[in-house]
Every structure is written in structure tokens, then in C-alpha cells.
Scaffold this motif. Structure first.
Motif, short mmCIF file in Angstrom:
data_model
loop_
_atom_site.label_atom_id
_atom_site.label_comp_id
_atom_site.label_asym_id
_atom_site.label_seq_id
_atom_site.Cartn_x
_atom_site.Cartn_y
_atom_site.Cartn_z
N HIS A 139 5.91 -5.69 7.05
CA HIS A 139 5.70 -7.06 6.61
C HIS A 139 5.57 -7.15 5.09
N LEU A 140 4.83 -6.21 4.50
CA LEU A 140 4.66 -6.22 3.05
C LEU A 140 5.98 -5.88 2.37
N ARG A 141 6.74 -4.98 2.97
CA ARG A 141 8.04 -4.62 2.40
C ARG A 141 8.97 -5.82 2.36
N GLN A 142 8.99 -6.60 3.44
CA GLN A 142 9.84 -7.79 3.46
C GLN A 142 9.40 -8.82 2.44
N LEU A 145 14.76 2.07 -9.96
CA LEU A 145 13.74 2.07 -8.91
C LEU A 145 14.18 2.99 -7.78
N ASP A 146 13.38 4.02 -7.51
CA ASP A 146 13.70 5.01 -6.48
C ASP A 146 12.89 4.74 -5.23
N GLU A 147 13.55 4.17 -4.21
CA GLU A 147 12.89 3.82 -2.94
C GLU A 147 11.57 3.09 -3.21
N PRO A 148 11.58 2.00 -3.96
CA PRO A 148 10.33 1.39 -4.43
C PRO A 148 9.45 0.80 -3.34
N LEU A 149 10.02 0.49 -2.17
CA LEU A 149 9.25 -0.19 -1.13
C LEU A 149 8.97 0.69 0.09
N SER A 189 -4.42 -2.70 -3.07
CA SER A 189 -3.60 -2.44 -1.89
C SER A 189 -2.30 -1.75 -2.31
N GLY A 190 -1.53 -1.30 -1.31
CA GLY A 190 -0.26 -0.65 -1.61
C GLY A 190 0.69 -1.57 -2.37
N GLY A 191 0.76 -2.84 -1.93
CA GLY A 191 1.64 -3.78 -2.61
C GLY A 191 1.20 -4.05 -4.03
N GLN A 192 -0.11 -4.11 -4.26
CA GLN A 192 -0.62 -4.33 -5.62
C GLN A 192 -0.35 -3.12 -6.51
N GLN A 193 -0.48 -1.92 -5.96
CA GLN A 193 -0.16 -0.72 -6.74
C GLN A 193 1.31 -0.70 -7.13
N GLN A 194 2.16 -1.16 -6.21
CA GLN A 194 3.58 -1.22 -6.54
C GLN A 194 3.83 -2.19 -7.68
#
Length: 370
Positions: free
Chosen positions: A175-178, A165-169, A143-148
Motif C-alpha cells: 500500500h505504501l509502495r503504491q 534510484l535503485d529499487e527505491p520502493l 516510518s519506512g516511507g518517511q525514511q525514503q
């Protein structure tokens, strides 16, 4: 005891030529100290210079003037690959043909770290970000969060002195960003290294940072803790950029012991306490956050000063109701109400309302500081 300074930025200046033949200051004599083991955020709108500063620290952008010093030693002649920093980019930049484990271990392979040591450090890095069972997967299977998290593990495995970290989220949903905000802060605390984050998201900065540097037009307008930035902004720009704000311009009329009021041209008084270093008669801005205004239908029960207003609109946003009103002179104000289940939206459009507030909650800003 004050934390030691890890990175010292003095007079950092970077100009870019425009197609019209002029120039623009991306960085305008920036001074900034980055402490060891802190979470520092560069916050500002697009074009404010925050990414240029991050690139200059990483070694991807040259300065026209000024210096960046690590532990007192200049980095001006140190190429990017020799700086003890790692960068997590907005796009994550994972290699699609490599497994998660091989993505994380890529930097160690380039450095020719022995295989056993390399595998141990990769496993340790994946465990830190909660992906110890996913080392054999391809990035596309995450998922996107796992890739991050893979991008973070790849940066942390090299044990940098500073993680950029450049705009990491920004690529994640709300919801995932929070959720990742809390995880990033916990991770920084766990690994004990300095995180320097670039973002334009004020909520993100307030939630994660030990300190925030608010940037605008190539300069740092204010550096402080999240509470300092939010409660006592130094100028109108910071007050308007960080959080929702009610800014009312008027003249400061002081009384004893730092008390007084801001009087608008229409004669409306906003009382304030604890105001220092502002001369009597100076032009100022009174800042009241929406949550500091309490709407009362008939004014009954107000314990302190109030402002008479007319309701312009109410906006339901789930847990809160945003009440938009205006004073008699047309000055717009916003108040925040907590929503209760089954409760009708209060205050009809056009209704008269009294907004109660505490003078101690009013922050007064000298207008010349903008």
C-alpha cells in the motif's frame, strides 16, 4: 517538439569473469538516450544488467567498451564524486547518529556550503518531500516511507542534473509502495530534473514512467512509453514479462489491409487487424491480454470472433476474478472479470466457455524477433 538528450549511452559493454573461467556480459553493447526532465525506468528481471548500467552511469562501475556522454561530453574519465548525479539506494543508507536535517545537509556540509545557505536549502528540500516538521527527528523515529523521503531530500538538496534510484520502493509494503509511486512522479514533475529508476516491478514502471527500457541478458529489448511497451511489445520476452499475457503461437495468414488470422497447428484461428510488416506464412505469436477476453457462458450475444475453451480454475483476487481456461489443443488462456459485491464466482471448473475478443486488440509478433 522532441525533448533534448541529456545523457547518451553508446555501445556500453561490461563483462564479468565467472568462477569457471568464462565470462558473462552484464552489458552487451547497450545504446540508450536519456532525455532531459523525463522519468525513465530500467525494467527487467534479476541479472538483466539494469543495476550494472545504473552503476556505470553513476561512476561506480567501469565499462569495458562504449561511452557515456553528458551534454555531449564523455564521462569515461570523470570520477563518481565529480559527476552531477545523485543516487538513492535501495537501503536509503541514512546515518543513524544524525538528525533528519543533518542527514539531508550532509552533502552540503562536505561541500562547505555557507551555513545560512545550507539551512535554507535543507528546509526547502524537506518541504518538497513533506517532512518540514521532522528535521530534528532521528531516522529510527520515522516510518519506512518517511525514511525514503529523507533519502530523496538528501539527493535533491545537491541539485543534481540526474537522479538515479535503485529499487527505491522495494523496502515498502504494497500500500505504501503504491502511494509513493504517485508521490515520486509528482516530485519529479515538481523539481523538473531527470529521474532514472531501476526496478523489476512492472506495475511500478508502468505507473511512474514517461518511458521504459525493458532489459534482458544485458541488452535493451524495447524502449518506449508504458502504453507502447504494454500494447505493442516487440518480442515474446517483453510480452511475457510486462503484464499478464496470453501468447498463442501459430502461422500468420494475411488478407487485405493488414487483416488476417493466426492459425495454430490444431487449426484454431485468432483473427487480427492492423498487422504490418509480417509476411504471409510466417511463424508468429498472437498476444491477447486477459482484460481483452470476455467470457460468455453460452456464446450468445458475442459481437465478434470467439474462442471455445474449458475452464480450468477461477481465482478471486478482490476487485477481479482471474479465469484460467484452455483451448481444445491445451493452450492455456487467462481472462479477467470484474467482481461485483455479492456475486458468486462464475464458471465452474470443467465448464465450457466462449471467450469473445476484438481483432483490433490482438497484437501479432514475429517469432524470429524473440
Amino acid at each position: 517538439m522532441a525533448a533534448s538528450v541529456l545523457l547518451s549511452i553508446t555501445g556500453a559493454t561490461r563483462r564479468f569473469r565467472t568462477p569457471e573461467g568464462g565470462s558473462v556480459h552484464a552489458l552487451d553493447a547497450v545504446d540508450l538516450d536519456v532525455r532531459g526532465n523525463e522519468f525513465l525506468t530500467l525494467l527487467g528481471p534479476s541479472g538483466c544488467g539494469k543495476t550494472t548500467l545504473l552503476k556505470a552511469i553513476a561512476g561506480f562501475e567501469d565499462l569495458d567498451a562504449g561511452d557515456i556522454r553528458l551534454d555531449g561530453a564523455s564521462l569515461r574519465d570523470v570520477p563518481a564524486h565529480r559527476r552531477p548525479f545523485n543516487t538513492v539506494f535501495q537501503s536509503y543508507a541514512l546515518f543513524p547518529h544524525l538528525s533528519v536535517a543533518d542527514n539531508v545537509g550532509y552533502g552540503l556540509d562536505v561541500a562547505r556550503v555557507p551555513r545560512a545557505e545550507r539551512d535554507r536549502r535543507v528546509a526547502e528540500a524537506l518541504a518538497r518531500v513533506g517532512l518540514e516538521a521532522m528535521g530534528r527527528r532521528a531516522p529510527r523515529q520515522l516510518s519506512g516511507g518517511q525514511q525514503q523521503r529523507v533519502a530523496l531530500a538528501r539527493a535533491l538538496v545537491n541539485r543534481p542534473r540526474l537522479l538515479l534510484l535503485d529499487e527505491p520502493l522495494s523496502a515498502l509494503d504494497r500500500h505504501l509502495r503504491q502511494a509513493m509511486q504517485g508521490e515520486l512522479k509528482a516530485l519529479q514533475h515538481d523539481v523538473g530534473i531527470t529521474f532514472l529508476v531501476v526496478t523489476h516491478d512492472q506495475e511500478e514502471a508502468l505507473a511512474m514512467s514517461d518511458r521504459i527500457a525493458v532489459m534482458h541478458a544485458g541488452r535493451v529489448r524495447q524502449l518506449g512509453t508504458p502504453a507502447e511497451i504494454y500494447d505493442t511489445p516487440v518480442d515474446r520476452f517483453v510480452a511475457g514479462f510486462v503484464g499478464a499475457s496470453n501468447l498463442v503461437r501459430g502461422t500468420w495468414r494475411s488478407t487485405a489491409h493488414g487483416g488476417g488470422c493466426v492459425t495454430t497447428p490444431a487449426g484454431i484461428d485468432i483473427h487480427a487487424e492492423g498487422v504490418a510488416s509480417i509476411a504471409n506464412g510466417a511463424t508468429v505469436d498472437a498476444l491477447l491480454r486477459p482484460e481483452q477476453l470476455s467470457p460468455i457462458a453460452d456464446g450468445a450475444g458475442a459481437a465478434g470472433p470467439t474462442l471455445a475453451a474449458t475452464v480450468a480454475s477461477t481465482v478471486f483476487v478482490g476487485p477481479d476474478v482471474h479465469l484460467h481456461a484452455h483451448l481444445a489443443d491445451g493452450t492455456p488462456l487467462q481472462a479477467l472479470l470484474r467482481h461485483a459485491r455479492g456475486q458468486a464466482l462464475p464458471f465452474a471448473v470443467g465448464a465450457r466457455v466462449v471467450l469473445a475478443y476484438r481483432p483490433a486488440a490482438v497484437h501479432v509478433i514475429a517469432a524470429q524477433a524473440t
